[in-house]
Enzyme design. Structure first.
Site, PDB file in Angstrom:
ATOM      1  N   ASP A  72       1.294  10.944 -80.006  1.00 15.40           N
ATOM      2  CA  ASP A  72       1.803   9.626 -79.620  1.00 15.40           C
ATOM      3  C   ASP A  72       2.979   9.256 -80.505  1.00 15.40           C
ATOM      4  O   ASP A  72       3.174   9.846 -81.576  1.00 15.40           O
ATOM      5  CB  ASP A  72       0.686   8.580 -79.744  1.00 15.40           C
ATOM      6  CG  ASP A  72       0.886   7.384 -78.830  1.00 15.40           C
ATOM      7  OD1 ASP A  72       1.994   7.231 -78.283  1.00 15.40           O
ATOM      8  OD2 ASP A  72      -0.078   6.618 -78.662  1.00 15.40           O
ATOM      9  N   GLU A  94      -4.143   3.104 -76.476  1.00 15.57           N
ATOM     10  CA  GLU A  94      -3.754   4.104 -77.475  1.00 15.57           C
ATOM     11  C   GLU A  94      -4.750   4.126 -78.633  1.00 15.57           C
ATOM     12  O   GLU A  94      -5.103   5.190 -79.135  1.00 15.57           O
ATOM     13  CB  GLU A  94      -2.349   3.797 -77.998  1.00 15.57           C
ATOM     14  CG  GLU A  94      -1.249   4.099 -76.991  1.00 15.57           C
ATOM     15  CD  GLU A  94       0.114   3.620 -77.427  1.00 15.57           C
ATOM     16  OE1 GLU A  94       1.115   4.171 -76.962  1.00 15.57           O
ATOM     17  OE2 GLU A  94       0.185   2.667 -78.234  1.00 15.57           O
TER      18      GLU A  94
END
Length: 218
Positions: A72, A94
């Site tokens: 990420d 996330e």
């Protein structure tokens, strides 16, 4: 360059968490191009759609308890591996995927490597029902509290929530701020990633530097 370096960690048979944002999108494209026999979970609808378009099998995270590796981006990351995320509005998903991951890797350009994450805005995901209450609760802690605008009104996340961007924190005790935010009714999540990041690939001046948390913490 950072994305390419991080993608080298992906191995056949893995379940990979796919982040959100422009740098994460590059990693998704590279994973697809490598044609590795993997499955993935995505932290946003946009990342899921991109992954499917490049041939990656995307699973429903609701049916997943553990992820091997997540790649990420970050809006800012400091030497203690504390990161600020959420410019793309996907910080809640996330964080959930990161928490389920055996390893989380951040990819970023050199501008995102900072001495303190205090210079980055802190996004807070909020139930629309609680908007005004949460805004009032946040103001004593931050100099600026602004609901994020989208097309035709307030920005909404894939979860149907709104985002309040906070700037000028009254404290840099991030653990305290994170704990306090978690105690405010109506706050669904926030962009402080204080313990989730295991490594970072930072591209700067044509060179990629890999940093490992264990080298810092011993």
């Amino acid at each position: 360059m950072a994305a390419a370096a991080a993608v080298c960690e992906v191995q056949a048979g893995m379940l990979v968490g796919l982040g959100t944002g422009s740098t994460a999108a590059e990693a998704i494209r590279l994973i697809g191009a490598a044609r590795l026999a993997i499955e993935a979970v995505a932290t946003s609808e946009a990342s899921a759609a991109l992954a499917r378009s490049v041939g990656i099998l995307v699973r429903d995270f609701a049916e997943v308890a553990r992820v091997d590796l997540t790649i990420d981006g970050a809006d800012a990351i400091d030497p203690q591996f504390r990161a600020m995320k959420g410019a793309g509005g996907a910080m809640l998903r996330e964080k959930v995927v990161a928490a389920a991951s055996d390893r989380m890797v951040v990819i970023a350009d050199g501008r995102k490597r900072v001495e303190t994450i205090a210079g980055a805005k802190l996004p807070v995901e909020v139930l629309p029902f609680a908007r005004r209450y949460v805004e009032a609760a946040l103001r004593p802690m931050f100099a600026e509290v602004v609901a994020r605008e989208g097309q035709g009104g307030l920005y909404t996340t894939d979860n149907g929530n709104i985002v309040i961007d906070c700037d000028g924190a009254a404290s840099t005790d991030w653990d305290r701020i994170a704990a306090w935010l978690g105690s405010v009714p109506g706050v669904a999540g926030h962009g402080l990633f204080l313990n989730e990041v295991d490594a970072a690939y930072i591209a700067d001046g044509g060179v990629v530097t890999r940093m490992e948390r264990r080298l810092v913490t011993g």
